[in-house]
Design a protein around this motif. Structure first.
Motif, short mmCIF file in Angstrom:
data_model
loop_
_atom_site.label_atom_id
_atom_site.label_comp_id
_atom_site.label_asym_id
_atom_site.label_seq_id
_atom_site.Cartn_x
_atom_site.Cartn_y
_atom_site.Cartn_z
N ALA A 1 -28.52 60.66 -11.14
CA ALA A 1 -27.52 59.91 -10.60
C ALA A 1 -26.15 59.41 -11.69
O ALA A 1 -26.48 59.87 -13.02
N ASP A 2 -25.15 59.37 -11.17
CA ASP A 2 -23.99 58.90 -12.51
C ASP A 2 -24.44 58.00 -13.15
O ASP A 2 -25.04 57.01 -12.65
N LEU A 3 -24.33 57.91 -14.46
CA LEU A 3 -24.99 57.02 -15.36
C LEU A 3 -23.96 56.83 -16.70
O LEU A 3 -23.31 57.86 -17.13
N TYR A 4 -24.13 55.69 -17.34
CA TYR A 4 -23.50 55.37 -18.72
C TYR A 4 -24.46 55.29 -19.70
O TYR A 4 -25.91 54.75 -19.34
N GLU A 5 -24.34 55.74 -21.00
CA GLU A 5 -25.20 55.62 -21.82
C GLU A 5 -24.53 54.86 -23.03
O GLU A 5 -23.29 55.09 -23.23
N ILE A 6 -25.00 53.96 -23.77
CA ILE A 6 -24.44 53.30 -25.05
C ILE A 6 -25.85 53.36 -26.32
O ILE A 6 -26.75 53.13 -25.89
N GLU A 7 -25.32 53.64 -27.15
CA GLU A 7 -26.32 53.54 -28.40
C GLU A 7 -26.47 52.21 -28.92
O GLU A 7 -25.68 51.18 -28.72
N ASN A 8 -27.70 52.14 -29.46
CA ASN A 8 -28.24 50.73 -30.06
C ASN A 8 -27.12 50.33 -30.90
O ASN A 8 -26.68 48.87 -31.10
N LYS A 9 -26.56 51.29 -31.73
CA LYS A 9 -25.42 50.60 -32.70
C LYS A 9 -24.30 49.86 -32.14
O LYS A 9 -23.55 49.52 -33.02
N ASP A 10 -24.06 50.39 -31.02
CA ASP A 10 -22.84 49.88 -30.42
C ASP A 10 -23.22 48.39 -29.57
O ASP A 10 -22.29 47.85 -28.87
N LEU A 11 -24.22 47.87 -29.77
CA LEU A 11 -24.59 46.68 -28.97
C LEU A 11 -24.59 45.60 -30.04
O LEU A 11 -24.45 45.74 -31.39
N PHE A 12 -24.36 44.52 -29.65
CA PHE A 12 -24.37 43.09 -30.60
C PHE A 12 -25.96 42.80 -30.96
O PHE A 12 -26.83 42.79 -29.87
N SER A 13 -26.33 42.59 -32.24
CA SER A 13 -27.68 42.42 -32.60
C SER A 13 -28.32 41.19 -32.01
O SER A 13 -27.68 40.20 -31.80
N ILE A 14 -29.72 41.44 -31.79
CA ILE A 14 -30.48 40.19 -31.66
C ILE A 14 -31.63 40.60 -32.50
O ILE A 14 -32.58 41.41 -32.28
N ASP A 15 -31.91 39.66 -33.27
CA ASP A 15 -32.98 39.85 -34.46
C ASP A 15 -34.13 38.69 -34.48
O ASP A 15 -34.93 38.92 -35.35
N SER A 16 -33.85 37.78 -33.60
CA SER A 16 -34.72 36.63 -33.67
C SER A 16 -34.61 36.05 -32.20
O SER A 16 -33.78 36.19 -31.47
N VAL A 17 -35.62 35.20 -31.91
CA VAL A 17 -35.56 34.52 -30.76
C VAL A 17 -34.36 33.52 -30.52
O VAL A 17 -33.80 33.35 -29.38
N GLU A 18 -34.09 32.78 -31.73
CA GLU A 18 -32.68 32.02 -31.88
C GLU A 18 -31.57 32.83 -31.34
O GLU A 18 -30.73 32.52 -30.82
N ASP A 19 -31.37 33.95 -32.06
CA ASP A 19 -30.45 35.05 -31.58
C ASP A 19 -30.22 35.30 -30.15
O ASP A 19 -29.29 35.09 -29.61
N LEU A 20 -31.55 35.43 -29.42
CA LEU A 20 -31.41 35.56 -27.94
C LEU A 20 -31.14 34.26 -27.12
O LEU A 20 -30.38 34.48 -26.23
N MET A 21 -31.44 33.41 -27.62
CA MET A 21 -31.35 32.05 -27.03
C MET A 21 -29.65 31.60 -27.40
O MET A 21 -29.20 31.27 -26.35
N ASN A 22 -29.12 32.27 -28.23
CA ASN A 22 -27.54 32.01 -28.56
C ASN A 22 -26.65 33.22 -28.15
O ASN A 22 -25.55 33.12 -28.21
N MET A 23 -27.30 33.98 -27.36
CA MET A 23 -26.46 35.22 -26.95
C MET A 23 -25.44 34.98 -26.04
O MET A 23 -25.40 33.94 -25.15
N GLY A 24 -24.19 35.43 -26.34
CA GLY A 24 -23.00 35.12 -25.75
C GLY A 24 -22.50 33.94 -26.17
O GLY A 24 -21.27 33.52 -25.60
#
Length: 182
Positions: free
Chosen positions: A152-175
């Motif tokens: 199907a039509d799709l988009y791809e994004i590399e991990n290097k173009d994402l905002f980092s999540i390095d801990s559960v705290e980062d996950l909880m603070n996402m956004g």
């Protein structure tokens, strides 16, 4: 990137949910049972890490898997037999852009080690600006030389173009906190 080991109870819940529910009903390029299970495991592992309830059958969720810090988030999980690297891509079916979500959280599930890697997150506007678009039927070649044809039509994004999540705290603070790229 954050690695989370799969818990037996989360796995059992995910398998049962997958057996009792068909969540791949977009009508085009729907995931098979194994692909759906990968997504269910990813979502349930994120919910477990955040202390949120695991998935329950409740009908179509409109693309919103969790709400966190007043943001609606769609969790996208790809199954792999290796751990992801910064140049690995995450994909999103173009048809899913219509869903009213604020951000995407991309994960990779290592089927050999039963470990979920939280690759990172991106808000919807940044995703559209950073991702590459491919038409249905395009041939894509992976970094290891293998290839596939897009379903199907799709988009791809590399991990290097994402905002980092390095801990559960980062996950909880996402956004909420000021994000940084990998």
């Amino acid at each position: 990137m954050l690695n989370i080991k799969l818990k037996e109870d989360v796995f059992a819940h995910s398998v049962q949910f997958n057996q009792e529910n068909n969540i791949g009903v977009r009508g085009h390029a729907d995931g098979n049972a194994e692909e759906q299970l990968t997504g269910i495991i990813g979502q349930n592992m994120i919910c477990d890490a955040l202390g949120l309830p695991l998935m329950k059958a409740s009908g179509f969720d409109g693309g919103v898997d969790v709400c966190l810090n007043n943001k609606s988030i769609d969790i996208k999980t790809m199954g792999r037999k290796v751990y992801p690297r910064n140049f690995y891509v995450n994909n999103l079916m173009a048809s899913q852009l219509k869903y009213n979500v604020d951000a995407y959280l991309f994960c990779s599930y290592n089927k050999i080690d039963n470990v979920l890697t939280v690759c990172g997150w991106v808000d919807k506007d940044s995703f559209i600006n950073r991702a590459s678009f491919y038409k249905e039927g395009d041939k894509r070649t992976r970094s290891d030389g293998t290839s596939f044809t897009t379903k199907a039509d799709l988009y791809e994004i590399e991990n290097k173009d994402l905002f980092s999540i390095d801990s559960v705290e980062d996950l909880m603070n996402m956004g909420r906190a000021t994000p940084h790229l990998h």
